[in-house]
Design a protein around this motif. Structure first.
Motif, PDB file in Angstrom:
ATOM      1  N   GLU A  35       0.787  -1.229   0.000  1.00  0.00           N
ATOM      2  CA  GLU A  35       0.000   0.000   0.000  1.00  0.00           C
ATOM      3  C   GLU A  35       0.820   1.280   0.000  1.00  0.00           C
ATOM      4  O   GLU A  35       0.560   2.168  -0.815  1.00  0.00           O
ATOM      5  N   SER A  36       1.804   1.431   0.899  1.00  0.00           N
ATOM      6  CA  SER A  36       2.373   2.767   1.067  1.00  0.00           C
ATOM      7  C   SER A  36       3.828   2.728   1.482  1.00  0.00           C
ATOM      8  O   SER A  36       4.331   1.745   2.022  1.00  0.00           O
ATOM      9  N   LEU A  37       4.490   3.872   1.231  1.00  0.00           N
ATOM     10  CA  LEU A  37       5.838   4.161   1.723  1.00  0.00           C
ATOM     11  C   LEU A  37       5.779   5.555   2.328  1.00  0.00           C
ATOM     12  O   LEU A  37       5.454   6.527   1.629  1.00  0.00           O
ATOM     13  N   VAL A  38       6.082   5.660   3.631  1.00  0.00           N
ATOM     14  CA  VAL A  38       5.997   6.941   4.326  1.00  0.00           C
ATOM     15  C   VAL A  38       7.339   7.228   4.992  1.00  0.00           C
ATOM     16  O   VAL A  38       7.858   6.400   5.749  1.00  0.00           O
ATOM     17  N   VAL A  39       7.883   8.408   4.719  1.00  0.00           N
ATOM     18  CA  VAL A  39       9.116   8.868   5.341  1.00  0.00           C
ATOM     19  C   VAL A  39       8.779  10.071   6.200  1.00  0.00           C
ATOM     20  O   VAL A  39       8.110  11.004   5.724  1.00  0.00           O
ATOM     21  N   SER A  40       9.232  10.065   7.467  1.00  0.00           N
ATOM     22  CA  SER A  40       8.893  11.155   8.384  1.00  0.00           C
ATOM     23  C   SER A  40      10.092  11.512   9.250  1.00  0.00           C
ATOM     24  O   SER A  40      10.621  10.654   9.967  1.00  0.00           O
ATOM     25  N   GLY A  41      10.515  12.771   9.180  1.00  0.00           N
ATOM     26  CA  GLY A  41      11.582  13.277  10.044  1.00  0.00           C
ATOM     27  C   GLY A  41      12.882  12.495   9.930  1.00  0.00           C
ATOM     28  O   GLY A  41      13.602  12.358  10.922  1.00  0.00           O
ATOM     29  N   LEU A  42      13.206  12.014   8.765  1.00  0.00           N
ATOM     30  CA  LEU A  42      14.369  11.136   8.584  1.00  0.00           C
ATOM     31  C   LEU A  42      15.676  11.922   8.729  1.00  0.00           C
ATOM     32  O   LEU A  42      15.850  12.985   8.137  1.00  0.00           O
ATOM     33  N   ILE A  43      16.586  11.377   9.520  1.00  0.00           N
ATOM     34  CA  ILE A  43      17.933  11.949   9.681  1.00  0.00           C
ATOM     35  C   ILE A  43      18.937  10.824   9.493  1.00  0.00           C
ATOM     36  O   ILE A  43      18.912   9.823  10.212  1.00  0.00           O
ATOM     37  N   ILE A  44      19.819  10.967   8.518  1.00  0.00           N
ATOM     38  CA  ILE A  44      20.874   9.995   8.247  1.00  0.00           C
ATOM     39  C   ILE A  44      22.216  10.660   8.544  1.00  0.00           C
ATOM     40  O   ILE A  44      22.476  11.784   8.095  1.00  0.00           O
ATOM     41  N   GLY A  45      23.069   9.971   9.324  1.00  0.00           N
ATOM     42  CA  GLY A  45      24.369  10.535   9.675  1.00  0.00           C
ATOM     43  C   GLY A  45      25.495   9.579   9.360  1.00  0.00           C
ATOM     44  O   GLY A  45      25.296   8.504   8.785  1.00  0.00           O
ATOM     45  N   THR A  46      26.684   9.981   9.739  1.00  0.00           N
ATOM     46  CA  THR A  46      27.841   9.109   9.578  1.00  0.00           C
ATOM     47  C   THR A  46      27.821   8.046  10.655  1.00  0.00           C
ATOM     48  O   THR A  46      27.143   8.177  11.673  1.00  0.00           O
ATOM     49  N   SER A  47      28.578   6.991  10.415  1.00  0.00           N
ATOM     50  CA  SER A  47      28.664   5.914  11.392  1.00  0.00           C
ATOM     51  C   SER A  47      29.344   6.417  12.651  1.00  0.00           C
ATOM     52  O   SER A  47      30.329   7.138  12.587  1.00  0.00           O
ATOM     53  N   LEU A  97      21.852  13.758   5.729  1.00  0.00           N
ATOM     54  CA  LEU A  97      20.587  13.976   5.024  1.00  0.00           C
ATOM     55  C   LEU A  97      19.455  14.187   6.025  1.00  0.00           C
ATOM     56  O   LEU A  97      19.391  13.513   7.052  1.00  0.00           O
ATOM     57  N   ARG A  98      18.561  15.120   5.680  1.00  0.00           N
ATOM     58  CA  ARG A  98      17.321  15.334   6.438  1.00  0.00           C
ATOM     59  C   ARG A  98      16.163  15.355   5.454  1.00  0.00           C
ATOM     60  O   ARG A  98      16.184  16.113   4.481  1.00  0.00           O
ATOM     61  N   VAL A  99      15.159  14.520   5.713  1.00  0.00           N
ATOM     62  CA  VAL A  99      13.938  14.492   4.898  1.00  0.00           C
ATOM     63  C   VAL A  99      12.768  14.668   5.847  1.00  0.00           C
ATOM     64  O   VAL A  99      12.543  13.834   6.733  1.00  0.00           O
ATOM     65  N   SER A 100      12.010  15.745   5.671  1.00  0.00           N
ATOM     66  CA  SER A 100      10.955  16.065   6.628  1.00  0.00           C
ATOM     67  C   SER A 100       9.737  15.160   6.482  1.00  0.00           C
ATOM     68  O   SER A 100       9.276  14.553   7.452  1.00  0.00           O
ATOM     69  N   GLU A 101       9.188  15.048   5.286  1.00  0.00           N
ATOM     70  CA  GLU A 101       7.949  14.283   5.107  1.00  0.00           C
ATOM     71  C   GLU A 101       7.807  13.853   3.652  1.00  0.00           C
ATOM     72  O   GLU A 101       8.102  14.609   2.723  1.00  0.00           O
ATOM     73  N   MET A 102       7.372  12.588   3.471  1.00  0.00           N
ATOM     74  CA  MET A 102       7.118  12.077   2.134  1.00  0.00           C
ATOM     75  C   MET A 102       6.146  10.922   2.248  1.00  0.00           C
ATOM     76  O   MET A 102       6.299  10.051   3.096  1.00  0.00           O
ATOM     77  N   ASN A 103       5.106  10.928   1.417  1.00  0.00           N
ATOM     78  CA  ASN A 103       4.089   9.883   1.470  1.00  0.00           C
ATOM     79  C   ASN A 103       3.797   9.404   0.052  1.00  0.00           C
ATOM     80  O   ASN A 103       3.344  10.176  -0.792  1.00  0.00           O
ATOM     81  N   LEU A 104       4.083   8.120  -0.195  1.00  0.00           N
ATOM     82  CA  LEU A 104       3.839   7.527  -1.514  1.00  0.00           C
ATOM     83  C   LEU A 104       2.856   6.378  -1.372  1.00  0.00           C
ATOM     84  O   LEU A 104       2.879   5.623  -0.400  1.00  0.00           O
ATOM     85  N   ARG A 105       2.000   6.240  -2.381  1.00  0.00           N
ATOM     86  CA  ARG A 105       1.043   5.156  -2.425  1.00  0.00           C
ATOM     87  C   ARG A 105       1.408   4.183  -3.532  1.00  0.00           C
ATOM     88  O   ARG A 105       2.232   4.483  -4.402  1.00  0.00           O
ATOM     89  N   ILE A 151      16.435  17.618  -3.507  1.00  0.00           N
ATOM     90  CA  ILE A 151      17.338  17.572  -2.363  1.00  0.00           C
ATOM     91  C   ILE A 151      18.523  18.467  -2.656  1.00  0.00           C
ATOM     92  O   ILE A 151      19.156  18.360  -3.711  1.00  0.00           O
ATOM     93  N   GLN A 152      18.827  19.348  -1.731  1.00  0.00           N
ATOM     94  CA  GLN A 152      19.976  20.239  -1.856  1.00  0.00           C
ATOM     95  C   GLN A 152      20.691  20.319  -0.500  1.00  0.00           C
ATOM     96  O   GLN A 152      20.044  20.449   0.540  1.00  0.00           O
ATOM     97  N   ASP A 153      21.986  20.234  -0.543  1.00  0.00           N
ATOM     98  CA  ASP A 153      22.806  20.365   0.675  1.00  0.00           C
ATOM     99  C   ASP A 153      22.330  19.464   1.800  1.00  0.00           C
ATOM    100  O   ASP A 153      22.293  19.844   2.977  1.00  0.00           O
ATOM    101  N   GLY A 154      21.931  18.232   1.424  1.00  0.00           N
ATOM    102  CA  GLY A 154      21.535  17.273   2.435  1.00  0.00           C
ATOM    103  C   GLY A 154      20.165  17.520   3.034  1.00  0.00           C
ATOM    104  O   GLY A 154      19.862  16.969   4.091  1.00  0.00           O
ATOM    105  N   ARG A 155      19.318  18.294   2.358  1.00  0.00           N
ATOM    106  CA  ARG A 155      17.985  18.586   2.885  1.00  0.00           C
ATOM    107  C   ARG A 155      16.937  18.462   1.784  1.00  0.00           C
ATOM    108  O   ARG A 155      17.194  18.794   0.627  1.00  0.00           O
ATOM    109  N   GLN A 156      15.760  17.996   2.194  1.00  0.00           N
ATOM    110  CA  GLN A 156      14.611  18.019   1.290  1.00  0.00           C
ATOM    111  C   GLN A 156      14.092  19.454   1.215  1.00  0.00           C
ATOM    112  O   GLN A 156      13.704  20.039   2.226  1.00  0.00           O
ATOM    113  N   VAL A 157      14.114  20.013   0.014  1.00  0.00           N
ATOM    114  CA  VAL A 157      13.667  21.401  -0.139  1.00  0.00           C
ATOM    115  C   VAL A 157      12.342  21.490  -0.881  1.00  0.00           C
ATOM    116  O   VAL A 157      11.689  22.555  -0.861  1.00  0.00           O
ATOM    117  N   ALA A 158      11.920  20.406  -1.535  1.00  0.00           N
ATOM    118  CA  ALA A 158      10.647  20.439  -2.245  1.00  0.00           C
ATOM    119  C   ALA A 158      10.146  19.028  -2.467  1.00  0.00           C
ATOM    120  O   ALA A 158      10.929  18.095  -2.676  1.00  0.00           O
TER     121      ALA A 158
END
Length: 578
Positions: free
Chosen positions: A336-348, A360-368, A552-559
């Motif tokens: 049904e869905s793929l939802v990304v919320s407040g994602l923060i990815i860093g170095t090990s 990387l920072r991704v604030s919100e994404m919802n795919l059906r 995505i620009q400079d490690g951030r979701q901008v649109a």
């Protein structure tokens, strides 16, 4: 012959590491080795007792029948000793096998995890496991099992005469002292040497992977210089350890030989004084040598013992989080869905010297189901990091990625992988057939499913044009294929099994016009059957088959939004910047 695990393995202490617990499960095997060692050491009395009987009974009685009877008995006992020693060696080899069998999957998983997390952990779990297995199957454990029997041999020497026993005991104390000094002198050097081996091997592997660039750009001398520097560091430590071990081994051997001669000389003096028999004199000399032999063997194998102990400590540390984890509940296939919320990815964060850095920072994404997402942005902005995160890779610092409401961490990684198709920028193929590569190395994959995946990727005709078709062996990394062919095989692998989530990272980088059209059709077909397709591209023109887009620009979701809206905003921003 196989070594079975102990039924009482569950009682292993939770405070011990994975290697310790694996060894505890083989407790009965070690007990068998100990018992066999006892039999072997008792049989080692054959030689001294034979000498004692020959000197004190045969020579005194001049009895040839007695001599022949003793010879027959000794031959039988020596044959039995050979069988016992062979049995002990075979059991030790199989103990190492069983430890490898239990720890190997975890060590392999840890090795892959280090690579997936871009870890700088200075270890090679599989190499450490090899070190432990080789030690367990070598001469080191034999020497350790023989050491407890030293008191028996020394006690018999004392029985012959107290002065003989005192001399042998003092000599044994000297050898034990030298052994302890050797341990303290080599411990740090062996650890440093093993670290240098890991670094040197890592450099060689990097050179192997970049051999074409090294040759094409005249980097061979520079690379050879870097390898020489690291190799010299290893050789310095290896030489230092070898010098210490060889020096101690030489002196211990000399002391043992001198002690054996000393016992013989003292025995001769006592025999002259008629306090011992000539047979006891010879037997005491042989027993002294036998009593001290395990110490000499231990020193000879000390480097392997120290290396195995350090390898065990490293494995216990890095595998402890993985040992004994309960199996995750099998979840239904996502649909049904793929939802990304407040994602923060860093170095090990597994190395102290490096600062934790957010990639990387991704604030919100919802795919059906049936959605297609195009991810665009400049080079180095974090697009590939986002693709790897969707496939369950990377160091998560916050937020969540959910398939049908379940976080990726809730899934068994193997089960999750069956629902994901992933095509990285650098397509890595195995030295196997094309069919096996498409089937993700699954032994039970059907031919129909393999061909269906190839057709879905538009690669069927290309594969049939190869000399062996689907059975063509492609060599290490797919060396017999062109870049475009490797990419199309990689796409077929990503589509194998009709996964729900398909992540394609720059999938058209090496494709010609025919290959690109096949790619676009594959995306359309996947979306039509209800899959979610995430297509990461540097050029906006590659997003003709998706309905949503993210910038995505400079490690951030901008649109994030509908593709046409995002594209218009992007074009307008580029025009204003120009």
């Amino acid at each position: 012959m196989f070594v079975k695990a102990s039924p009482n393995a569950a009682v292993a202490s939770a405070r011990t590491g994975p290697i310790s617990r694996a060894i505890v499960t083989l407790g009965w095997a070690f007990m068998a080795v100990g018992a066999i060692s006892g039999v072997a050491n008792l049989l080692m009395l054959t030689g001294p007792l034979f000498m004692l009987q020959v000197y004190d009974r045969v020579l005194a009685s001049q009895s040839i029948p007695t001599l022949m009877a003793l010879i027959g008995l000794v031959i039988g006992l020596y044959l039995f000793l050979g069988a016992v020693d062979a049995l002990r060696a075979r059991i030790l080899v199989r103990i190492g096998w069983r430890v490898d069998e239990q720890i190997g999957p975890m060590a392999l998983k840890c090795t892959l995890d280090q690579r997936l997390r871009n870890s700088r952990e200075n270890s090679q779990p599989l190499g450490d496991l090899d070190q432990i297995r080789q030690f367990l199957g070598g001469a080191g454990p034999v020497a350790i099992c023989d050491l407890p029997w030293m008191p028996l041999f020394l006690g018999i020497v004392f029985a012959f005469h107290p002065w003989l026993g005192v001399l042998a005991l003092v000599g044994g104390g000297v050898l034990v002292g030298l052994t302890l000094i050797s341990e303290f002198a080599t411990r740090k050097k062996v650890a440093r040497m093993n670290s240098q081996i890991v670094k040197r091997n890592a450099l060689v592997e990097a050179g192997r992977q970049n051999a074409e660039a090294i040759r094409a750009m005249g980097m061979e001398d520079a690379f050879a210089g870097e390898w020489t520097n690291r190799n010299n560091l290893y050789l310095n430590d290896n030489t230092a350890v070898g010098d210490v071990n060889s020096t101690f081994s030489a002196y211990i051997k000399v002391i043992r030989l001198a002690l054996q001669s000393g016992v013989l000389a003292l025995g001769a003096y006592l025999a002259i004084k008629q306090e011992v028999t000539p047979g006891a004199m010879i037997a005491a000399s042989i027993l002294t040598a036998r009593a001290l032999s395990p110490i000499e063997q231990a020193i000879a194998n000390w480097r392997g013992f120290v290396a195995a102990r350090q390898a065990r400590a490293r494995l216990d540390r890095i595998l402890d989080d993985q040992y004994g984890k309960p199996d995750r509940t099998t979840l239904p296939a996502p649909r049904e869905s793929l939802v990304v919320s407040g994602l923060i990815i860093g170095t090990s964060a597994d190395h102290k010297s490096a600062k934790d850095q957010v990639l990387l920072r991704v604030s919100e994404m919802n795919l059906r189901a049936g959605d297609g997402l195009g991810v665009i942005g400049p080079s180095g902005s974090g697009k590939s990091t986002f693709g790897r995160a969707l496939a369950g890779m990377g160091a998560f610092r916050g937020g969540s990625i959910r398939l049908d409401g379940a976080e990726l961490s809730h899934w068994n990684p193997v089960e999750l992988g069956r629902h994901i198709g992933y095509l990285p920028q650098d397509v890595a193929l195995f030295d196997d057939t094309i069919a096996r590569n498409i089937a993700r190395l699954q032994a039970d994959a059907s031919d129909d499913a393999i061909v269906a995946a190839a057709k879905a990727a538009g690669a069927h005709e290309m594969i049939l044009s190869l000399p062996g078709g689907y059975d063509t062996r492609i060599g290490t990394g797919g060396v017999v294929l062109s870049g475009g062919q490797r990419q199309r095989i990689g796409l077929a692998r990503a589509l194998f099994g009709d996964p729900f989530l398909i992540v394609l990272d720059e999938p058209n980088a090496n494709l010609d016009s025919v290959g690109e059209q096949a790619l676009l059709q594959a995306v359309r077909d996947a979306r039509a059957r209800g899959a979610i397709v995430v297509l990461i591209a540097h050029r906006p023109s590659a997003l003709a088959t998706v309905n949503l887009a993210m910038v995505i620009q400079d490690g951030r979701q901008v649109a994030f939004g509908k593709r046409d809206d995002i594209m218009r905003k992007t074009v307008r921003q580029v025009g204003e910047t120009a």
